[in-house]
Motif scaffolding. Structure first.
Motif, PDB file in Angstrom:
ATOM      1  N   SER A  11       0.860  -1.181  -0.060  1.00 19.32           N
ATOM      2  CA  SER A  11      -0.006  -0.013  -0.103  1.00 19.32           C
ATOM      3  C   SER A  11       0.738   1.395  -0.011  1.00 19.32           C
ATOM      4  CB  SER A  11      -1.002   0.087   0.998  1.00 19.32           C
ATOM      5  OG  SER A  11      -0.329  -0.032   2.456  1.00 19.32           O
ATOM      6  N   GLU A  12       2.167   1.260   0.560  1.00 17.03           N
ATOM      7  CA  GLU A  12       3.021   2.256   0.573  1.00 17.03           C
ATOM      8  C   GLU A  12       3.515   2.658  -0.681  1.00 17.03           C
ATOM      9  OE1 GLU A  12       3.191  -0.337   2.764  1.00 17.03           O
ATOM     10  OE2 GLU A  12       2.564   0.778   4.628  1.00 17.03           O
ATOM     11  N   LEU A  15       0.547   4.268  -2.702  1.00 16.41           N
ATOM     12  CA  LEU A  15       0.446   5.640  -2.351  1.00 16.41           C
ATOM     13  C   LEU A  15       1.605   6.588  -2.959  1.00 16.41           C
ATOM     14  CD1 LEU A  15      -1.233   7.809  -0.327  1.00 16.41           C
ATOM     15  CD2 LEU A  15       0.304   6.942   1.376  1.00 16.41           C
ATOM     16  N   GLN A  32      -3.814  13.453   2.097  1.00 15.41           N
ATOM     17  CA  GLN A  32      -3.896  12.173   2.428  1.00 15.41           C
ATOM     18  C   GLN A  32      -4.431  11.848   3.807  1.00 15.41           C
ATOM     19  OE1 GLN A  32       0.375  11.405   2.107  1.00 15.41           O
ATOM     20  NE2 GLN A  32       0.248   9.603   3.657  1.00 15.41           N
ATOM     21  N   ASP A  34      -4.556   8.880   6.587  1.00 14.26           N
ATOM     22  CA  ASP A  34      -4.234   7.413   6.844  1.00 14.26           C
ATOM     23  C   ASP A  34      -5.470   6.931   7.713  1.00 14.26           C
ATOM     24  OD1 ASP A  34      -3.058   5.071   7.884  1.00 14.26           O
ATOM     25  OD2 ASP A  34      -1.471   6.059   8.847  1.00 14.26           O
ATOM     26  N   CYS A  42     -10.107   0.467   3.135  1.00 14.50           N
ATOM     27  CA  CYS A  42      -8.683   0.799   2.524  1.00 14.50           C
ATOM     28  C   CYS A  42      -7.622   1.217   3.722  1.00 14.50           C
ATOM     29  CB  CYS A  42      -8.720   1.930   1.468  1.00 14.50           C
ATOM     30  SG  CYS A  42      -9.473   3.402   2.164  1.00 14.50           S
ATOM     31  N   ASP A  43      -6.398   1.278   3.117  1.00  8.65           N
ATOM     32  CA  ASP A  43      -5.396   1.758   4.074  1.00  8.65           C
ATOM     33  C   ASP A  43      -5.523   3.294   4.276  1.00  8.65           C
ATOM     34  OD1 ASP A  43      -4.980  -0.732   4.856  1.00  8.65           O
ATOM     35  OD2 ASP A  43      -3.135  -0.940   3.654  1.00  8.65           O
ATOM     36  N   GLN A  44      -5.316   3.739   2.986  1.00 10.06           N
ATOM     37  CA  GLN A  44      -5.176   5.246   2.584  1.00 10.06           C
ATOM     38  C   GLN A  44      -6.132   5.870   1.813  1.00 10.06           C
ATOM     39  OE1 GLN A  44      -2.617   7.173   3.970  1.00 10.06           O
ATOM     40  NE2 GLN A  44      -1.516   5.347   4.758  1.00 10.06           N
ATOM     41  N   ASP A  92      -5.958  -0.965  -1.881  1.00 10.97           N
ATOM     42  CA  ASP A  92      -5.348  -0.319  -0.488  1.00 10.97           C
ATOM     43  C   ASP A  92      -5.546   1.043  -0.431  1.00 10.97           C
ATOM     44  OD1 ASP A  92      -4.647  -2.935   0.334  1.00 10.97           O
ATOM     45  OD2 ASP A  92      -2.522  -2.805  -0.751  1.00 10.97           O
ATOM     46  N   VAL A  93      -5.738   1.760  -1.608  1.00 17.87           N
ATOM     47  CA  VAL A  93      -5.712   3.257  -1.645  1.00 17.87           C
ATOM     48  C   VAL A  93      -6.974   3.715  -2.586  1.00 17.87           C
ATOM     49  CG1 VAL A  93      -4.589   5.350  -2.154  1.00 17.87           C
ATOM     50  CG2 VAL A  93      -3.104   3.528  -1.468  1.00 17.87           C
TER      51      VAL A  93
END
Length: 123
Positions: A11-12, A15, A32, A34, A42-44, A92-93
């Motif tokens: 996910s990083e 992003l 953004q 978190d 989702c993560d972000q 994830d985003v």
């Protein structure tokens, strides 16, 4: 298709690619949020604006293309037909690209941020 095996994409990484694409394509007011541990959606979340419907659609289309070519990430998107608000779901985003007036109306940042907190500006 270039990119990494899907199992190696984090996910990083998504992003970082999202933020770079938005910056390269002149998205405005990029924020953004978190959401790790706050939702399973989702993560972000990334929220940004384009100056016109045309730019909103162009930013979104380029983002989907960049993620596919750089990381092999296939994204789902909705809203390109009107260009007021395009949602791009990478898994994830989640990215929201708005016209400024529509963004102001929905105020997604306020919905996802705790009281008194401000979003982390990506620029």
């Amino acid at each position: 298709m270039n990119g990494l095996p899907q199992s190696e994409v984090t996910s990083e990484m998504i992003l970082a690619a999202v933020l770079k694409s938005l910056d390269d394509n002149k998205a405005e007011d990029v924020v953004q949020i978190d959401l790790r541990g706050k939702t399973s959606v989702c993560d972000q979340m990334v929220i940004c604006s384009g100056r016109s419907s045309r730019q909103v659609v162009a930013i979104a289309e380029k983002l989907v293309e960049d993620l596919k070519h750089q990381l092999g990430v296939l994204s789902k998107s909705e809203g390109q037909d009107t260009g007021d608000w395009v949602l791009i779901d990478t898994g994830d985003v989640i990215v929201h690209v708005f016209r400024p007036e529509v963004r102001e109306f929905y105020q997604l940042e306020k919905m996802w941020l705790p009281m008194g907190k401000t979003a982390q500006t990506a620029n």
